[in-house]
Design a protein around this motif. Structure first.
Motif, PDB file in Angstrom:
ATOM      1  N   THR A  73       0.740  -1.060   0.087  1.00  0.00           N
ATOM      2  CA  THR A  73      -0.080  -0.016  -0.094  1.00  0.00           C
ATOM      3  C   THR A  73       1.144   1.060  -0.202  1.00  0.00           C
ATOM      4  O   THR A  73       2.027   1.023   0.292  1.00  0.00           O
ATOM      5  N   ARG A  77      -2.903   6.635  -2.865  1.00  0.00           N
ATOM      6  CA  ARG A  77      -2.421   5.429  -4.021  1.00  0.00           C
ATOM      7  C   ARG A  77      -3.122   6.336  -5.109  1.00  0.00           C
ATOM      8  O   ARG A  77      -4.640   6.844  -5.123  1.00  0.00           O
ATOM      9  N   ASP A 143      -9.649  -4.448   7.938  1.00  0.00           N
ATOM     10  CA  ASP A 143      -9.386  -5.361   7.184  1.00  0.00           C
ATOM     11  C   ASP A 143      -9.061  -6.854   8.099  1.00  0.00           C
ATOM     12  O   ASP A 143      -9.396  -6.626   9.280  1.00  0.00           O
ATOM     13  N   ASN A 217      -8.131  -2.754  -4.718  1.00  0.00           N
ATOM     14  CA  ASN A 217      -6.856  -3.074  -4.865  1.00  0.00           C
ATOM     15  C   ASN A 217      -7.180  -4.509  -4.044  1.00  0.00           C
ATOM     16  O   ASN A 217      -6.302  -5.191  -2.881  1.00  0.00           O
TER      17      ASN A 217
HETATM   18  C1  SAM Z   1      -3.029  -4.452  -1.295  1.00  0.00           C
HETATM   19  S1  SAM Z   1      -3.481  -4.002   0.333  1.00  0.00           S
HETATM   20  C2  SAM Z   1      -5.263  -2.876  -0.349  1.00  0.00           C
HETATM   21  C3  SAM Z   1      -4.508  -2.158   0.984  1.00  0.00           C
HETATM   22  C4  SAM Z   1      -5.152  -0.168   0.406  1.00  0.00           C
HETATM   23  N1  SAM Z   1      -6.631  -0.457  -0.321  1.00  0.00           N
HETATM   24  C5  SAM Z   1      -4.510   0.154  -0.964  1.00  0.00           C
HETATM   25  O1  SAM Z   1      -5.728   0.255  -2.077  1.00  0.00           O
HETATM   26  O2  SAM Z   1      -3.132   0.824  -1.213  1.00  0.00           O
HETATM   27  C6  SAM Z   1      -5.193  -5.175  -0.003  1.00  0.00           C
HETATM   28  C7  SAM Z   1      -5.693  -5.523   1.269  1.00  0.00           C
HETATM   29  O3  SAM Z   1      -6.690  -6.655   1.978  1.00  0.00           O
HETATM   30  C8  SAM Z   1      -6.857  -7.394   3.145  1.00  0.00           C
HETATM   31  N2  SAM Z   1      -7.159  -8.489   2.284  1.00  0.00           N
HETATM   32  C9  SAM Z   1      -7.569  -9.490   1.901  1.00  0.00           C
HETATM   33  N3  SAM Z   1      -8.416 -10.324   1.674  1.00  0.00           N
HETATM   34  C10 SAM Z   1      -9.253 -10.187   2.683  1.00  0.00           C
HETATM   35  C11 SAM Z   1     -10.806 -10.619   3.131  1.00  0.00           C
HETATM   36  N4  SAM Z   1     -11.528 -11.223   2.435  1.00  0.00           N
HETATM   37  N5  SAM Z   1     -11.417  -9.415   4.455  1.00  0.00           N
HETATM   38  C12 SAM Z   1     -10.255  -8.414   4.097  1.00  0.00           C
HETATM   39  N6  SAM Z   1      -9.705  -8.099   4.036  1.00  0.00           N
HETATM   40  C13 SAM Z   1      -8.687  -8.854   3.599  1.00  0.00           C
HETATM   41  C14 SAM Z   1      -4.991  -7.870   3.111  1.00  0.00           C
HETATM   42  O4  SAM Z   1      -4.642  -8.412   4.788  1.00  0.00           O
HETATM   43  C15 SAM Z   1      -4.531  -6.501   3.164  1.00  0.00           C
HETATM   44  O5  SAM Z   1      -3.874  -5.722   3.365  1.00  0.00           O
END
Ligand code: SAM
Length: 273
Positions: A73, A77, A143, A217
Motif C-alpha cells: 500500500t 495511492r 482489514d 486493490n
Molecule cells: C494490497 S492491500 C490494499 C490496501 C489499500 N486498500 C490500498 O489500495 O493501498 C490488500 C489488503 O486486503 C486485505 N485482505 C485480503 N483478503 C481480505 C479479506 N477476505 N477480508 C478483508 N481484508 C482482506 C489484506 O490483508 C491487505 O491488507
C-alpha cells in the motif's frame, strides 16, 4: 517445504474458503516463500501437515491467512481518488445530506495509509471550506490481517513507508517526528479513524451505512463470484447516491442495476443507484 500437488490443492481450497484469495495453479513457490518461516517456527514439515493443523488450531489458521495476504500500500495511492473526493464529492455529499456526519469505509486498509490519506484529505477540504463539515466525518477502516491492523492502529511509520507517496508538506503538517527515521500520524488525523477487524467474506451488518466506500486493490485476489457477492453487499451498505471507489486498475464489470459509472477524468468511480 515439501508438498505434493494434492496437498497444494487442499491448501488452495482452505485459503479460498478462509478469505477469498484464489491461488493460481502454479503458485507453490509463493506459498513456500510466504509460509516457510512460520512453518519452521512451528516445526511443521509439509503443507499437508499444515492443512491438518490449521483445522484444529485457530491461531495458526489466522497466522497462515495473515502471511498469505498481500499488504502492499502507499499514501494517496493513484492520487485521483483523493483529488476527486476533495474537489467534487465532499461538496456533493454535504449538499445531499446537510448537517449530517459523513461516513467513509476503507474496506481493506492494510497498514493504514488509505484511511489516514482520507483523513488528511478531509482536513485539507475543511481548511478551504470552513464550517462546511460541522457534523464531522467518521472513517471506519477494516482489514482481515491482525498484524496489519495493529500497525495501522499504531500509526507509526519508518522512512521507507513515509517515502511512498507522501509529500514533504503533508509529512510536516500531519506527522510528529518520533526519533530518527520514525514518524507518527498526528492525533487529529488519527482521531477520525476507527479500526476494526473484518473479513470481507463475512457480514457487514454491524458496520452501518456509508456515504463512501473505498475498496481498493483487494477484489483482484478473489474469484468473479466472490467479487460480485462483495460488491452487491457493499451496495447494500451504501446510502442512496453514495460512491464506491475501486483501485485504478480495477473495474466493476457488470451490476448496471446497482452502480452507475461516473467518469472523473482521470479515473472512474461508481455511484450507488
Ligand atoms: C494490497 S492491500 C490494499 C490496501 C489499500 N486498500 C490500498 O489500495 O493501498 C490488500 C489488503 O486486503 C486485505 N485482505 C485480503 N483478503 C481480505 C479479506 N477476505 N477480508 C478483508 N481484508 C482482506 C489484506 O490483508 C491487505 O491488507
Amino acid at each position: 517445504m515439501t508438498s505434493t500437488n494434492m496437498e497444494f490443492e487442499l491448501f488452495r481450497d482452505f485459503l479460498e474458503k478462509a478469505c477469498g484469495i484464489v491461488l493460481g495453479a502454479n503458485k507453490q513457490y509463493l506459498v513456500a516463500s510466504r509460509l516457510n518461516k512460520l512453518m519452521e517456527q512451528q516445526g511443521i514439515r509439509s503443507l499437508g501437515e499444515l492443512v491438518q493443523k490449521i483445522q484444529v488450531r485457530s491461531q495458526l489458521r489466522e497466522q497462515v491467512v495473515d502471511a498469505m495476504t498481500t499488504n502492499e500500500t502507499l499514501w494517496f495511492r493513484d492520487t485521483y481518488p483523493f483529488e476527486v473526493l476533495k474537489n467534487r464529492i465532499l461538496a456533493e455529499m454535504i449538499k445531499a445530506s446537510p448537517g449530517q456526519r459523513l461516513r467513509i469505509w476503507s474496506a481493506a486498509c492494510s497498514s493504514g495509509q488509505e484511511p489516514y490519506s482520507l483523513s488528511m484529505t478531509i482536513d485539507e477540504f475543511e481548511k478551504t471550506n470552513l464550517g462546511q463539515l460541522k457534523a464531522g466525518v467518521q472513517i471506519v477502516a477494516t482489514d482481515l490481517s491482525g498484524s496489519m491492523l495493529n500497525a495501522a492502529k499504531a500509526g507509526e511509520y519508518d522512512s521507507l513507508a513515509i517515502g511512498r507517496g507522501l509529500s514533504q508538506e503533508r509529512l510536516q503538517r500531519y506527522f510528529d517526528a518520533k526519533g530518527p527515521g520514525r514518524w507518527a500520524v498526528k492525533p487529529a488525523i488519527k482521531g477520525r479513524v476507527e479500526f476494526r477487524a473484518l473479513n470481507l467474506l463475512e457480514s457487514y451488518a454491524t458496520l452501518g451505512k456509508f456515504d463512501l466506500i473505498f475498496c481498493r486493490n483487494v477484489l483482484i485476489y478473489f474469484s468473479a463470484e466472490v467479487k460480485r457477492d462483495i460488491l452487491l453487499r457493499m451496495h447494500a451498505q451504501l446510502k442512496p447516491g453514495g460512491y464506491l471507489f475501486l483501485g485504478a486498475s480495477e473495474a466493476l464489470n457488470g451490476l448496471p442495476e446497482h452502480y452507475q459509472m461516473v467518469q472523473c477524468n482521470p479515473g472512474i468511480i461508481y455511484k450507488a443507484k
